[in-house]
Design a protein around this motif. Structure first.
Motif, PDB file in Angstrom:
ATOM      1  N   ARG A  10       0.839  -1.213   0.000  1.00 54.96           N
ATOM      2  CA  ARG A  10       0.000   0.000   0.000  1.00 54.96           C
ATOM      3  C   ARG A  10       0.867   1.254   0.000  1.00 54.96           C
ATOM      4  N   ARG A  11       0.637   2.090  -0.992  1.00 57.02           N
ATOM      5  CA  ARG A  11       1.317   3.395  -1.070  1.00 57.02           C
ATOM      6  C   ARG A  11       0.258   4.450  -1.380  1.00 57.02           C
ATOM      7  N   ARG A  14      -1.649   9.082  -6.378  1.00 56.46           N
ATOM      8  CA  ARG A  14      -2.244  10.387  -6.705  1.00 56.46           C
ATOM      9  C   ARG A  14      -2.535  10.537  -8.192  1.00 56.46           C
ATOM     10  N   GLY A  66      -2.491  20.271  -1.460  1.00 58.37           N
ATOM     11  CA  GLY A  66      -2.491  18.815  -1.308  1.00 58.37           C
ATOM     12  C   GLY A  66      -3.790  18.115  -1.646  1.00 58.37           C
ATOM     13  N   TRP A 113      -5.075   9.377   1.080  1.00 59.59           N
ATOM     14  CA  TRP A 113      -5.733  10.118   2.169  1.00 59.59           C
ATOM     15  C   TRP A 113      -5.491  11.597   1.916  1.00 59.59           C
ATOM     16  N   GLN A 115      -6.157  15.009   3.714  1.00 61.11           N
ATOM     17  CA  GLN A 115      -6.576  15.544   5.010  1.00 61.11           C
ATOM     18  C   GLN A 115      -7.461  16.780   4.845  1.00 61.11           C
ATOM     19  N   ARG A 159       7.177  -1.188   0.266  1.00 59.26           N
ATOM     20  CA  ARG A 159       8.158  -0.950   1.336  1.00 59.26           C
ATOM     21  C   ARG A 159       8.880  -2.256   1.654  1.00 59.26           C
TER      22      ARG A 159
HETATM   23  C1  FMN Z   1      -3.097  12.032   8.253  1.00 57.96           C
HETATM   24  C2  FMN Z   1      -2.655  12.025   6.814  1.00 57.96           C
HETATM   25  C3  FMN Z   1      -2.929  13.117   6.025  1.00 57.96           C
HETATM   26  C4  FMN Z   1      -2.527  13.121   4.687  1.00 57.96           C
HETATM   27  N1  FMN Z   1      -2.898  14.179   3.898  1.00 57.96           N
HETATM   28  C5  FMN Z   1      -2.545  14.184   2.602  1.00 57.96           C
HETATM   29  C6  FMN Z   1      -2.978  15.239   1.755  1.00 57.96           C
HETATM   30  O1  FMN Z   1      -3.704  16.146   2.161  1.00 57.96           O
HETATM   31  N2  FMN Z   1      -2.601  15.200   0.451  1.00 57.96           N
HETATM   32  C7  FMN Z   1      -1.818  14.185  -0.060  1.00 57.96           C
HETATM   33  O2  FMN Z   1      -1.504  14.228  -1.256  1.00 57.96           O
HETATM   34  N3  FMN Z   1      -1.389  13.161   0.730  1.00 57.96           N
HETATM   35  C8  FMN Z   1      -1.740  13.129   2.035  1.00 57.96           C
HETATM   36  N4  FMN Z   1      -1.370  12.069   2.827  1.00 57.96           N
HETATM   37  C9  FMN Z   1      -0.535  10.984   2.280  1.00 57.96           C
HETATM   38  C10 FMN Z   1       0.893  11.079   2.812  1.00 57.96           C
HETATM   39  O3  FMN Z   1       1.564  12.133   2.136  1.00 57.96           O
HETATM   40  C11 FMN Z   1       1.604   9.711   2.597  1.00 57.96           C
HETATM   41  O4  FMN Z   1       0.948   8.739   3.366  1.00 57.96           O
HETATM   42  C12 FMN Z   1       3.077   9.750   2.981  1.00 57.96           C
HETATM   43  O5  FMN Z   1       3.798  10.582   2.090  1.00 57.96           O
HETATM   44  C13 FMN Z   1       3.701   8.354   2.970  1.00 57.96           C
HETATM   45  O6  FMN Z   1       3.610   7.767   1.692  1.00 57.96           O
HETATM   46  P1  FMN Z   1       2.880   6.367   1.460  1.00 57.96           P
HETATM   47  O7  FMN Z   1       1.429   6.533   1.855  1.00 57.96           O
HETATM   48  O8  FMN Z   1       3.069   6.063  -0.003  1.00 57.96           O
HETATM   49  O9  FMN Z   1       3.534   5.327   2.347  1.00 57.96           O
HETATM   50  C14 FMN Z   1      -1.790  12.023   4.153  1.00 57.96           C
HETATM   51  C15 FMN Z   1      -1.539  10.922   4.957  1.00 57.96           C
HETATM   52  C16 FMN Z   1      -1.985  10.903   6.259  1.00 57.96           C
HETATM   53  C17 FMN Z   1      -1.740   9.672   7.104  1.00 57.96           C
END
Ligand code: FMN
Length: 174
Positions: A10-11, A14, A66, A113, A115, A159
């Motif tokens: 899981r990654r 976008r 974002g 996700w 936020q 990962r």
């Molecule tokens: C609480 C939370 C808020 C996040 N908000 C955003 C966001 O607003 N926009 C976005 O593009 N990614 C967002 N992300 C994704 C993170 O950027 C991402 O999980 C992190 O870079 C790690 O990468 P991975 O999910 O590929 O392991 C969010 C993740 C979390 C857990």
């Protein structure tokens, strides 16, 4: 896929293809959100499914940074909670959001996700306020996040143990 494998692959995705997400996959993802545990069994979370391009675009404009990826996703699930029902709604909604992302991966989809809680536009309007108007939510509803979902337009590496910061784990020895 085994659970340990699922959480490695899981990654955050976008970029999505234009392919629509099948109804049974959407249902499986929603079931995952509804299966999330809840403090004191209150279950304050609700989910709004959006696949209308105009509404997806408006979701992407709810905060300044974002969220633009949401406009190009074929599907988004807005995770909301009735804050009057539970003092741990953030925790409940966060678990539901996590399970939604994991089930999306399990269905062969990508998710991210986005936020919304504690975020807003550059002129200080909270994202939730924008989304409350757009989605006709109740005053006591707060939006934790929008999960963008779709078929992945690019792969990302899973990962490995080498990525994990084991120094963050502390073993208490007395
Ligand atoms: C609480 C939370 C808020 C996040 N908000 C955003 C966001 O607003 N926009 C976005 O593009 N990614 C967002 N992300 C994704 C993170 O950027 C991402 O999980 C992190 O870079 C790690 O990468 P991975 O999910 O590929 O392991 C969010 C993740 C979390 C857990």
């Amino acid at each position: 896929m085994e659970f340990s494998e699922l959480i490695r692959v899981r990654r955050s995705h976008r970029k999505f293809t234009a392919q629509a997400v099948e109804r049974q996959k959407v249902e499986a993802i929603l079931k995952a959100g509804l299966l999330a545990p809840s403090g004191k069994s209150v279950y304050p979370c609700e989910f709004v499914v959006v696949d209308e391009p105009d509404v997806l675009t408006k979701l992407s404009q709810a905060k300044a940074h974002g969220a633009s990826l949401v406009a190009n996703a074929p599907l988004a699930i807005v995770v909301i909670a009735d804050t009057s029902k539970s003092d741990v709604w953030v925790e409940d909604a966060s678990i539901a959001t996590t399970l939604i992302m994991l089930e999306a991966e399990n269905q062969g989809l990508g998710a991210c996700w986005v936020q919304m809680h504690l975020r807003g536009t550059d002129d200080g309007v909270p994202a939730t306020e924008n989304l409350r108007k757009l989605l006709n939510l109740k005053p006591e509803h707060e939006v934790l996040a929008v999960v963008a979902i779709g078929y992945k337009a690019e792969e990302k590496p899973a990962r490995t143990d080498a990525d994990l910061k084991f120094e963050k784990v502390h073993h208490l020895t007395l």
